[in-house]
Write a protein that holds these residues in place. Structure first.
Motif, PDB file in Angstrom:
ATOM      1  N   PRO A 119       0.687  -1.150  -0.157  1.00  0.00           N
ATOM      2  CA  PRO A 119       0.063  -0.025  -0.099  1.00  0.00           C
ATOM      3  C   PRO A 119       0.800   1.216  -0.042  1.00  0.00           C
ATOM      4  CG  PRO A 119      -0.959  -1.645   1.622  1.00  0.00           C
ATOM      5  CD  PRO A 119       0.534  -1.978   1.005  1.00  0.00           C
ATOM      6  N   GLU A 120       0.340   2.330  -0.753  1.00  0.00           N
ATOM      7  CA  GLU A 120       1.120   3.453  -0.745  1.00  0.00           C
ATOM      8  C   GLU A 120       1.132   4.405   0.496  1.00  0.00           C
ATOM      9  OE1 GLU A 120      -0.403   5.959  -4.149  1.00  0.00           O
ATOM     10  OE2 GLU A 120       0.069   4.188  -5.537  1.00  0.00           O
ATOM     11  N   HIS A 121       0.092   3.962   1.542  1.00  0.00           N
ATOM     12  CA  HIS A 121       0.214   4.940   2.528  1.00  0.00           C
ATOM     13  C   HIS A 121       0.933   4.330   3.858  1.00  0.00           C
ATOM     14  CE1 HIS A 121      -3.211   1.781   3.065  1.00  0.00           C
ATOM     15  NE2 HIS A 121      -2.949   1.839   4.404  1.00  0.00           N
ATOM     16  N   TRP A 122       1.818   3.409   3.282  1.00  0.00           N
ATOM     17  CA  TRP A 122       2.800   2.715   4.428  1.00  0.00           C
ATOM     18  C   TRP A 122       4.035   3.658   4.361  1.00  0.00           C
ATOM     19  CZ3 TRP A 122       2.618  -3.265   3.569  1.00  0.00           C
ATOM     20  CH2 TRP A 122       1.505  -3.695   4.040  1.00  0.00           C
ATOM     21  N   ALA A 123       4.629   3.674   5.601  1.00  0.00           N
ATOM     22  CA  ALA A 123       6.142   4.463   5.495  1.00  0.00           C
ATOM     23  C   ALA A 123       6.836   3.298   4.745  1.00  0.00           C
ATOM     24  CB  ALA A 123       6.746   4.599   7.141  1.00  0.00           C
ATOM     25  N   GLY A 124       8.130   4.067   4.183  1.00  0.00           N
ATOM     26  CA  GLY A 124       9.075   2.959   3.576  1.00  0.00           C
ATOM     27  C   GLY A 124       9.454   1.554   4.173  1.00  0.00           C
ATOM     28  N   ASP A 125       9.627   1.951   5.336  1.00  0.00           N
ATOM     29  CA  ASP A 125      10.166   0.671   6.296  1.00  0.00           C
ATOM     30  C   ASP A 125       9.112   0.058   7.112  1.00  0.00           C
ATOM     31  OD1 ASP A 125      10.130   3.178   7.650  1.00  0.00           O
ATOM     32  OD2 ASP A 125      11.910   2.794   8.901  1.00  0.00           O
ATOM     33  N   PHE A 126       7.858   0.437   6.677  1.00  0.00           N
ATOM     34  CA  PHE A 126       6.665  -0.291   7.174  1.00  0.00           C
ATOM     35  C   PHE A 126       6.375  -1.489   6.469  1.00  0.00           C
ATOM     36  CE2 PHE A 126       2.454  -1.454   8.171  1.00  0.00           C
ATOM     37  CZ  PHE A 126       2.191  -1.515   9.639  1.00  0.00           C
ATOM     38  N   PRO A 127       6.265  -2.664   6.953  1.00  0.00           N
ATOM     39  CA  PRO A 127       5.846  -3.150   8.424  1.00  0.00           C
ATOM     40  C   PRO A 127       7.444  -3.457   8.935  1.00  0.00           C
ATOM     41  CG  PRO A 127       5.369  -4.719   7.017  1.00  0.00           C
ATOM     42  CD  PRO A 127       5.434  -3.727   5.887  1.00  0.00           C
ATOM     43  N   SER A 128       7.557  -3.263  10.125  1.00  0.00           N
ATOM     44  CA  SER A 128       8.590  -3.516  10.870  1.00  0.00           C
ATOM     45  C   SER A 128       8.627  -5.309  11.153  1.00  0.00           C
ATOM     46  CB  SER A 128       8.865  -2.963  12.041  1.00  0.00           C
ATOM     47  OG  SER A 128       8.068  -3.335  12.991  1.00  0.00           O
ATOM     48  N   ASP A 129       9.712  -5.851  11.783  1.00  0.00           N
ATOM     49  CA  ASP A 129       9.672  -7.377  12.124  1.00  0.00           C
ATOM     50  C   ASP A 129       8.289  -7.414  13.249  1.00  0.00           C
ATOM     51  OD1 ASP A 129      11.458  -8.040  10.464  1.00  0.00           O
ATOM     52  OD2 ASP A 129      13.005  -7.956  11.992  1.00  0.00           O
ATOM     53  N   GLY A 130       8.329  -6.353  14.000  1.00  0.00           N
ATOM     54  CA  GLY A 130       7.264  -6.423  15.269  1.00  0.00           C
ATOM     55  C   GLY A 130       5.938  -6.274  14.678  1.00  0.00           C
ATOM     56  N   ASP A 131       5.585  -5.768  13.518  1.00  0.00           N
ATOM     57  CA  ASP A 131       4.340  -5.148  12.939  1.00  0.00           C
ATOM     58  C   ASP A 131       4.120  -6.833  12.227  1.00  0.00           C
ATOM     59  OD1 ASP A 131       4.223  -2.553  13.525  1.00  0.00           O
ATOM     60  OD2 ASP A 131       5.492  -2.390  11.822  1.00  0.00           O
ATOM     61  N   ARG A 132       4.934  -7.436  11.468  1.00  0.00           N
ATOM     62  CA  ARG A 132       4.690  -8.727  11.039  1.00  0.00           C
ATOM     63  C   ARG A 132       4.194  -9.644  11.967  1.00  0.00           C
ATOM     64  NH1 ARG A 132       9.508  -6.893   8.524  1.00  0.00           N
ATOM     65  NH2 ARG A 132       9.008  -6.409   6.395  1.00  0.00           N
ATOM     66  N   VAL A 133       4.758  -9.789  13.208  1.00  0.00           N
ATOM     67  CA  VAL A 133       4.500 -10.685  14.495  1.00  0.00           C
ATOM     68  C   VAL A 133       3.184 -10.042  14.707  1.00  0.00           C
ATOM     69  CG1 VAL A 133       4.853 -11.380  16.905  1.00  0.00           C
ATOM     70  CG2 VAL A 133       7.005 -11.100  15.181  1.00  0.00           C
ATOM     71  N   ILE A 134       2.778  -9.153  15.159  1.00  0.00           N
ATOM     72  CA  ILE A 134       1.457  -8.618  15.378  1.00  0.00           C
ATOM     73  C   ILE A 134       0.303  -9.041  14.448  1.00  0.00           C
ATOM     74  CG2 ILE A 134      -0.161  -6.647  15.820  1.00  0.00           C
ATOM     75  CD1 ILE A 134       1.620  -7.391  18.303  1.00  0.00           C
ATOM     76  N   ALA A 135       0.719  -8.950  13.150  1.00  0.00           N
ATOM     77  CA  ALA A 135      -0.234  -9.443  12.208  1.00  0.00           C
ATOM     78  C   ALA A 135      -0.443 -10.644  11.954  1.00  0.00           C
ATOM     79  CB  ALA A 135       0.312  -8.812  10.562  1.00  0.00           C
ATOM     80  N   ILE A 138       0.561  -0.113  17.653  1.00  0.00           N
ATOM     81  CA  ILE A 138       0.693  -0.242  19.327  1.00  0.00           C
ATOM     82  C   ILE A 138      -0.910  -0.963  19.651  1.00  0.00           C
ATOM     83  CG2 ILE A 138      -1.111   2.017  18.989  1.00  0.00           C
ATOM     84  CD1 ILE A 138       0.658   2.966  21.643  1.00  0.00           C
ATOM     85  N   GLY A 139      -0.728  -1.744  20.774  1.00  0.00           N
ATOM     86  CA  GLY A 139      -1.984  -2.347  21.067  1.00  0.00           C
ATOM     87  C   GLY A 139      -2.049  -2.737  22.557  1.00  0.00           C
ATOM     88  N   LEU A 140      -3.217  -3.088  22.711  1.00  0.00           N
ATOM     89  CA  LEU A 140      -3.660  -3.716  23.956  1.00  0.00           C
ATOM     90  C   LEU A 140      -3.958  -5.346  23.816  1.00  0.00           C
ATOM     91  CD1 LEU A 140      -6.131  -0.890  25.093  1.00  0.00           C
ATOM     92  CD2 LEU A 140      -3.843  -1.095  25.919  1.00  0.00           C
ATOM     93  N   PHE A 141      -3.341  -5.910  24.430  1.00  0.00           N
ATOM     94  CA  PHE A 141      -3.769  -7.491  24.828  1.00  0.00           C
ATOM     95  C   PHE A 141      -4.976  -7.810  25.498  1.00  0.00           C
ATOM     96  CE2 PHE A 141       0.473  -6.854  23.460  1.00  0.00           C
ATOM     97  CZ  PHE A 141       0.814  -7.659  22.451  1.00  0.00           C
ATOM     98  N   TRP A 142      -5.923  -7.675  24.869  1.00  0.00           N
ATOM     99  CA  TRP A 142      -7.280  -7.545  25.274  1.00  0.00           C
ATOM    100  C   TRP A 142      -8.011  -9.026  25.493  1.00  0.00           C
ATOM    101  CZ3 TRP A 142      -9.008  -3.205  27.606  1.00  0.00           C
ATOM    102  CH2 TRP A 142     -10.402  -3.235  28.083  1.00  0.00           C
ATOM    103  N   PRO A 143      -8.707  -9.299  26.321  1.00  0.00           N
ATOM    104  CA  PRO A 143      -9.226  -8.519  27.489  1.00  0.00           C
ATOM    105  C   PRO A 143      -8.541  -8.443  28.659  1.00  0.00           C
ATOM    106  CG  PRO A 143     -10.139 -10.859  27.293  1.00  0.00           C
ATOM    107  CD  PRO A 143      -9.120 -10.729  26.420  1.00  0.00           C
ATOM    108  N   PRO A 144      -8.837  -7.556  29.654  1.00  0.00           N
ATOM    109  CA  PRO A 144      -7.779  -7.438  30.706  1.00  0.00           C
ATOM    110  C   PRO A 144      -8.066  -8.546  31.738  1.00  0.00           C
ATOM    111  CG  PRO A 144      -9.603  -6.038  30.850  1.00  0.00           C
ATOM    112  CD  PRO A 144      -9.794  -6.550  29.294  1.00  0.00           C
ATOM    113  N   THR A 145      -7.044  -8.988  32.467  1.00  0.00           N
ATOM    114  CA  THR A 145      -7.042  -9.939  33.243  1.00  0.00           C
ATOM    115  C   THR A 145      -6.929  -9.257  34.856  1.00  0.00           C
ATOM    116  OG1 THR A 145      -5.839 -11.543  31.927  1.00  0.00           O
ATOM    117  CG2 THR A 145      -6.007 -12.002  34.223  1.00  0.00           C
ATOM    118  N   ASP A 146      -8.228  -9.581  35.656  1.00  0.00           N
ATOM    119  CA  ASP A 146      -8.246  -8.871  36.938  1.00  0.00           C
ATOM    120  C   ASP A 146      -7.968  -7.518  37.113  1.00  0.00           C
ATOM    121  OD1 ASP A 146      -8.650 -11.453  38.047  1.00  0.00           O
ATOM    122  OD2 ASP A 146      -6.461 -11.761  38.222  1.00  0.00           O
ATOM    123  N   GLY A 147      -8.406  -6.680  35.636  1.00  0.00           N
ATOM    124  CA  GLY A 147      -8.278  -5.294  35.623  1.00  0.00           C
ATOM    125  C   GLY A 147      -6.942  -4.938  35.188  1.00  0.00           C
TER     126      GLY A 147
END
Length: 176
Positions: free
Chosen positions: A48-64, A94-103
């Motif tokens: 996609p054209e709307h990605w920075a040249g160095d996106f996705p990073s290795d971490g983004d690939r893991v999250i995907a 950036i992300g939250l590993f949802w749902p929360p555990t005990d708040g």
């Protein structure tokens, strides 16, 4: 109790937009294409054209990859793409590993190398943390960081997280 789903989170310089199944597929396809020149030839315009040249990073690939197997993380309290408002480019996630555990909910973040040092990770972390803490299901947001990554330590400290524990290699931070 479920919290009301919200639209994008907007900060002074960023938009934190929820990942979609299409985003996940694009990152996974682009990752496959970068590993296989044949696929890149067969699927022109894959990136996609709307990605920075160095996106996705290795971490983004893991999250995907995780999002592909955990579609419930695609909701409003899940993972978000970090979009630079001025350019419209996706510069991290950036992300939250949802749902929360005990708040308590875990936070993870990363921005691509080309935009590091601009305060984007701190800005995104502060915004998503405040959003998470607005949920009646959450009283604490936690994050782990490798001590060998002082920039990431500073992100958490600047976003008002407090160190609660550490060993030789990692530290745990939280914000209430």
């Amino acid at each position: 109790m479920s919290h009301v789903i919200s639209a994008d989170l907007t900060t002074e310089r960023l938009v934190l937009r929820s990942w979609t199944a299409t985003d996940v597929a694009a990152v996974l396809d682009a990752s496959s294409a970068s590993q296989s020149s044949q696929l890149a030839v067969l699927r022109p315009g894959l990136r996609p054209e709307h990605w920075a040249g160095d996106f996705p990073s290795d971490g983004d690939r893991v999250i995907a990859g995780l999002l592909a197997t955990q579609p419930e993380w695609l909701g409003a309290f899940g993972h978000r793409l970090v979009v630079e408002r001025a350019s419209g480019l996706v510069v991290g996630s950036i992300g939250l590993f949802w749902p929360p555990t005990d708040g308590v909910v875990e936070l993870g973040y990363g921005v691509v190398e080309s935009v590091r040092g601009r305060g984007y990770a701190t800005e995104a972390t502060a915004a998503l943390t405040a959003y998470a803490l607005s949920s009646p299901e959450v009283h604490t947001v936690q994050a782990g960081v490798e001590l060998s990554n002082p920039a990431s330590v500073r992100v958490l400290e600047k976003a008002s997280f407090q160190r609660v524990s550490a060993d030789q290699e990692t530290a745990r931070y939280e914000r209430r």
